[in-house]
Design a protein around this motif. Structure first.
Motif, PDB file in Angstrom:
ATOM      1  N   ASN A  89      -3.803   9.827  10.820  1.00 37.74           N
ATOM      2  CA  ASN A  89      -2.458  10.041  11.350  1.00 37.74           C
ATOM      3  C   ASN A  89      -2.149  11.511  11.599  1.00 37.74           C
ATOM      4  O   ASN A  89      -1.086  11.844  12.125  1.00 37.74           O
ATOM      5  N   ASP A  90      -3.058  12.388  11.208  1.00 38.66           N
ATOM      6  CA  ASP A  90      -2.897  13.809  11.485  1.00 38.66           C
ATOM      7  C   ASP A  90      -3.356  14.073  12.924  1.00 38.66           C
ATOM      8  O   ASP A  90      -3.906  13.188  13.590  1.00 38.66           O
ATOM      9  N   THR A  91      -3.130  15.277  13.404  1.00 37.18           N
ATOM     10  CA  THR A  91      -3.474  15.604  14.783  1.00 37.18           C
ATOM     11  C   THR A  91      -4.440  16.783  14.852  1.00 37.18           C
ATOM     12  O   THR A  91      -4.548  17.570  13.915  1.00 37.18           O
ATOM     13  N   PHE A  92      -5.159  16.873  15.951  1.00 39.06           N
ATOM     14  CA  PHE A  92      -5.989  18.037  16.239  1.00 39.06           C
ATOM     15  C   PHE A  92      -5.514  18.637  17.552  1.00 39.06           C
ATOM     16  O   PHE A  92      -4.952  17.950  18.415  1.00 39.06           O
ATOM     17  N   ASP A  93      -5.714  19.928  17.699  1.00 44.50           N
ATOM     18  CA  ASP A  93      -5.253  20.634  18.891  1.00 44.50           C
ATOM     19  C   ASP A  93      -6.388  20.798  19.884  1.00 44.50           C
ATOM     20  O   ASP A  93      -7.518  21.129  19.511  1.00 44.50           O
ATOM     21  N   ASN A  94      -6.089  20.577  21.149  1.00 43.64           N
ATOM     22  CA  ASN A  94      -7.074  20.788  22.201  1.00 43.64           C
ATOM     23  C   ASN A  94      -6.368  21.399  23.410  1.00 43.64           C
ATOM     24  O   ASN A  94      -5.558  20.735  24.056  1.00 43.64           O
ATOM     25  N   GLY A  95      -6.628  22.673  23.641  1.00 47.48           N
ATOM     26  CA  GLY A  95      -6.009  23.348  24.783  1.00 47.48           C
ATOM     27  C   GLY A  95      -4.502  23.387  24.731  1.00 47.48           C
ATOM     28  O   GLY A  95      -3.828  23.330  25.774  1.00 47.48           O
ATOM     29  N   GLY A  96      -3.964  23.472  23.509  1.00 47.12           N
ATOM     30  CA  GLY A  96      -2.512  23.554  23.369  1.00 47.12           C
ATOM     31  C   GLY A  96      -1.817  22.210  23.293  1.00 47.12           C
ATOM     32  O   GLY A  96      -0.590  22.150  23.132  1.00 47.12           O
ATOM     33  N   THR A  97      -2.570  21.119  23.398  1.00 51.31           N
ATOM     34  CA  THR A  97      -2.006  19.773  23.296  1.00 51.31           C
ATOM     35  C   THR A  97      -2.514  19.115  22.028  1.00 51.31           C
ATOM     36  O   THR A  97      -3.691  19.233  21.689  1.00 51.31           O
ATOM     37  N   SER A  98      -1.630  18.432  21.309  1.00 53.95           N
ATOM     38  CA  SER A  98      -2.006  17.766  20.066  1.00 53.95           C
ATOM     39  C   SER A  98      -2.329  16.299  20.320  1.00 53.95           C
ATOM     40  O   SER A  98      -1.639  15.627  21.098  1.00 53.95           O
ATOM     41  N   TYR A  99      -3.366  15.820  19.651  1.00 49.48           N
ATOM     42  CA  TYR A  99      -3.785  14.425  19.761  1.00 49.48           C
ATOM     43  C   TYR A  99      -3.949  13.852  18.362  1.00 49.48           C
ATOM     44  O   TYR A  99      -4.420  14.536  17.452  1.00 49.48           O
ATOM     45  N   ARG A 100      -3.597  12.591  18.200  1.00 45.86           N
ATOM     46  CA  ARG A 100      -3.752  11.921  16.918  1.00 45.86           C
ATOM     47  C   ARG A 100      -5.224  11.602  16.701  1.00 45.86           C
ATOM     48  O   ARG A 100      -5.879  11.027  17.576  1.00 45.86           O
TER      49      ARG A 100
ATOM     50  N   SER B  99     -11.393  19.683   3.950  1.00 44.24           N
ATOM     51  CA  SER B  99     -11.985  18.476   4.519  1.00 44.24           C
ATOM     52  C   SER B  99     -11.304  18.085   5.829  1.00 44.24           C
ATOM     53  O   SER B  99     -11.964  17.804   6.836  1.00 44.24           O
ATOM     54  N   THR B 100      -9.966  18.083   5.830  1.00 44.26           N
ATOM     55  CA  THR B 100      -9.220  17.729   7.037  1.00 44.26           C
ATOM     56  C   THR B 100      -9.481  18.733   8.151  1.00 44.26           C
ATOM     57  O   THR B 100      -9.622  18.366   9.318  1.00 44.26           O
ATOM     58  N   LYS B 101      -9.556  20.007   7.799  1.00 46.10           N
ATOM     59  CA  LYS B 101      -9.819  21.044   8.804  1.00 46.10           C
ATOM     60  C   LYS B 101     -11.182  20.819   9.468  1.00 46.10           C
ATOM     61  O   LYS B 101     -11.325  20.998  10.682  1.00 46.10           O
ATOM     62  N   ALA B 102     -12.175  20.430   8.671  1.00 46.57           N
ATOM     63  CA  ALA B 102     -13.500  20.167   9.234  1.00 46.57           C
ATOM     64  C   ALA B 102     -13.469  18.929  10.145  1.00 46.57           C
ATOM     65  O   ALA B 102     -14.084  18.923  11.218  1.00 46.57           O
ATOM     66  N   ILE B 103     -12.756  17.893   9.735  1.00 45.62           N
ATOM     67  CA  ILE B 103     -12.675  16.676  10.544  1.00 45.62           C
ATOM     68  C   ILE B 103     -11.933  16.947  11.847  1.00 45.62           C
ATOM     69  O   ILE B 103     -12.277  16.394  12.906  1.00 45.62           O
ATOM     70  N   LYS B 104     -10.925  17.818  11.820  1.00 47.93           N
ATOM     71  CA  LYS B 104     -10.214  18.177  13.052  1.00 47.93           C
ATOM     72  C   LYS B 104     -11.161  18.847  14.047  1.00 47.93           C
ATOM     73  O   LYS B 104     -11.093  18.606  15.252  1.00 47.93           O
ATOM     74  N   LYS B 105     -12.049  19.704  13.543  1.00 46.73           N
ATOM     75  CA  LYS B 105     -13.026  20.351  14.424  1.00 46.73           C
ATOM     76  C   LYS B 105     -13.987  19.323  15.013  1.00 46.73           C
ATOM     77  O   LYS B 105     -14.362  19.401  16.192  1.00 46.73           O
ATOM     78  N   PHE B 106     -14.370  18.334  14.189  1.00 40.06           N
ATOM     79  CA  PHE B 106     -15.233  17.264  14.681  1.00 40.06           C
ATOM     80  C   PHE B 106     -14.519  16.469  15.772  1.00 40.06           C
ATOM     81  O   PHE B 106     -15.104  16.156  16.821  1.00 40.06           O
ATOM     82  N   ALA B 107     -13.236  16.155  15.558  1.00 40.90           N
ATOM     83  CA  ALA B 107     -12.475  15.386  16.541  1.00 40.90           C
ATOM     84  C   ALA B 107     -12.351  16.148  17.863  1.00 40.90           C
ATOM     85  O   ALA B 107     -12.507  15.564  18.950  1.00 40.90           O
ATOM     86  N   ALA B 108     -12.110  17.450  17.784  1.00 38.30           N
ATOM     87  CA  ALA B 108     -12.008  18.263  19.001  1.00 38.30           C
ATOM     88  C   ALA B 108     -13.344  18.294  19.745  1.00 38.30           C
ATOM     89  O   ALA B 108     -13.387  18.217  20.982  1.00 38.30           O
ATOM     90  N   PHE B 109     -14.434  18.383  18.994  1.00 41.43           N
ATOM     91  CA  PHE B 109     -15.773  18.350  19.595  1.00 41.43           C
ATOM     92  C   PHE B 109     -16.003  17.029  20.319  1.00 41.43           C
ATOM     93  O   PHE B 109     -16.471  16.992  21.465  1.00 41.43           O
TER      94      PHE B 109
END
Length: 214
Positions: free
Chosen positions: A24-35, A192-202
């Protein structure tokens, strides 16, 4: 956005609950947030993995991810975390050795034998993703201070001794997680969440060389 199924190889009894919150958290990609959960469908698998004794967390996780893929035979991720003491930052110690030392010495013994009570440290998590062709790693970090004695609370691993700077209360991860809505608050700032956010952006930005994960 195409939702992909990725197996999460772990034997942690807490990970499924944590992933529900992280989704339910979001990751940022190019200034846009995605769940995160709109992109990744995490499937927890209690697959045993190989964990070589390595100070270098990324080297350990690459091996761990490949060993998971050999058994699951589907795109999968693994994770391993450790502490990096400021005074040993150049060597990355104890890094990947944190867990075996912790398991053997137990919380107070770990603090006493390493002499790290009250010391500054970085909590580092590395997520490894293997698609059967290549292995990728993603690093998340949180900076904080180690207590001089273990605290009460949701005592998973070194959560009972690590006080993250991003939480102004001065409490350990374990104490934060034990409060009302505490697990969510802890995960919002965790390595852990920070690492998963990087994975999601990738995963979001990859140009298609990966196996089809749908």
């Amino acid at each position: 956005m195409n939702r992909r199924t990725v197996y999460y190889a772990t034997r942690s009894p807490f990970k499924e609950e944590e992933l529900e919150i992280i989704a339910n958290d979001t990751f940022d990609n190019g200034g846009t947030s995605y769940r995160i959960g709109d992109l990744v469908d995490f499937r927890v698998s209690a697959t045993p993995t190989e964990e070589p004794l390595e100070i270098d967390l990324e080297a350990m996780v690459r091996h761990k991810a490949r060993s998971a893929y050999k058994k699951i035979l589907a795109p999968c991720i693994v994770e391993h975390a450790g502490l990096i003491l400021d005074k040993n930052a150049d060597a990355g110690f104890p890094g990947g050795l944190t867990q075996p030392m912790w398991d053997h010495l137990q919380p107070q013994g770990f603090l006493d034998r390493i002499g790290c009570g009250g010391e500054r440290a970085t909590a580092r998590a590395v997520v490894g993703f293997c698609d059967g062709k290549q292995t990728y790693t993603f690093v998340g970090e949180a900076v904080g201070t180690l207590t001089k004695a273990p605290t009460d609370g949701r005592g998973f691993y070194w959560d009972v001794v690590f006080c993250p700077d991003e939480d102004p209360s001065g409490k350990t991860y374990a104490q934060i997680a034990d409060e009302r809505d505490g697990l969510r608050r802890k995960l919002l700032i965790s390595q852990s969440t920070k690492a998963i956010k990087k994975f999601a952006a990738f995963l979001f930005n990859h140009n298609g060389n990966l196996f089809d994960l749908s």
